[in-house]
Structure formats: C-alpha cells, structure tokens
Design an enzyme around this catalytic site. Structure first.
Site, PDB file in Angstrom:
ATOM      1  N   HIS A 127      -9.585  15.685  -2.183  1.00 24.96           N
ATOM      2  CA  HIS A 127      -8.314  15.195  -1.671  1.00 24.96           C
ATOM      3  C   HIS A 127      -8.281  13.674  -1.681  1.00 24.96           C
ATOM      4  CE1 HIS A 127      -9.980  14.040   2.282  1.00 24.96           C
ATOM      5  NE2 HIS A 127     -10.615  15.202   2.291  1.00 24.96           N
ATOM      6  N   CYS A 139     -15.748  16.780   2.382  1.00 21.77           N
ATOM      7  CA  CYS A 139     -14.984  16.852   1.138  1.00 21.77           C
ATOM      8  C   CYS A 139     -15.348  15.703   0.209  1.00 21.77           C
ATOM      9  CB  CYS A 139     -13.488  16.772   1.443  1.00 21.77           C
ATOM     10  SG  CYS A 139     -12.878  18.123   2.467  1.00 21.77           S
TER      11      CYS A 139
END
Length: 163
Positions: A127, A139
C-alpha cells in the site's frame, strides 16, 4: 528462483521491472517467524491475488473497488480471520476505507491467506506509505506514484519477494 517480473523487497528498497523504488517495511524488520502484532514483514515469496482501490479518490484500476463498510478481519479466533468482511462486524478488524490515504490502493498478498492459521499474522498488504521510509505494521509500502506505476504493471504471475 527470482523472476524478472517479481517485486523484490529488502530493507533497503525494492526492484521491479528494471526499476528501483524506495519502500517501507514493518517496524519489526523482516522475519522468518511472522506472528500477529509483531509488526514485522514476512520473509518469503508471496503471490498477490487481489487489488482494491478507492474509486472516489484515484482513477480506475483493474481491481475491486473498496466500498463503504469493507473491513479486514484481524481476530485470530474468528472464522473470517485474515479475510475481507463487511460492516457491521463485531470481531477485531481494520477499516479498508480509511480517512487517511494509506489504503487508497491496496494489493493483497497471500500471506496466511486464504487458509489462515490463527496468530500467524493478517493484512500483509502492499500500500501507500505514510511518509518516506516510515515503517509499517508489517506491510510493504511505497510512494503513491510508485505504487500506482507498480499496480498498473503487475500481472497474476507477479510475486512479492521479501528477502
């Protein structure tokens, strides 16, 4: 074996299709023993089975629109652990439609998905980063324009390789 179409991530950045990109990884670094809440990025080769985006914020992409009420279950004891769910949802979850811009474009990885093992970690996404090199909760994150460039070029064969 690394393929030319893989996104290769290290703690120093990423390579994809002959380009280098700065990126962020988890606050806990890169781990071989991923656990829910350890804030680490899981080492390994991951497929990216889905892409979600905010159609109200960015131009259309080949993927699924993030709708109001879309959530991601992070409750290890719930049958929907590490899956997209819809509000209302009482178990622990993360909102996919966030007030900030981090999830305007989200590429889902197959880390602990689709058959999730409780406690092995959830929501390992690709992301947008919060700010340059600012660590994530596990992430891999990129600058918005780099993420868009990557998203427009990935195919079902593209893998995320975290080394």
């Amino acid at each position: 074996m690394i393929k030319p179409t893989d996104i290769v991530v290290t703690r120093w950045g990423a390579r994809f299709l002959g380009r280098r990109f700065p990126c962020s990884i988890g606050k806990g670094g890169i781990t071989d023993d991923k656990r829910e809440g350890d804030r680490a990025s899981p080492r390994g080769i991951h497929t990216m089975p889905a892409l979600y985006y905010r159609a109200d914020r960015i131009p259309a992409l080949a993927g699924e629109k993030i709708k109001p009420g879309d959530l991601w279950c992070d409750a290890g004891d719930h049958p929907d652990y590490n899956h997209l769910v819809r509000a209302p949802f009482k178990a622990s979850h993360e909102k996919m439609r966030r007030a900030d811009r981090l999830y305007d474009l989200v590429i889902i990885t197959d880390w602990n998905w689709p058959m999730a093992t409780p406690g092995k970690g959830s929501a390992i996404f690709v992301h947008r980063w919060r700010k340059p090199r600012h660590p994530t909760e596990g992430c891999v994150a990129f600058r918005a324009d780099h993420l868009r460039w990557i998203a427009e070029r990935i195919t079902p064969a593209t893998r995320l390789v975290i080394r």
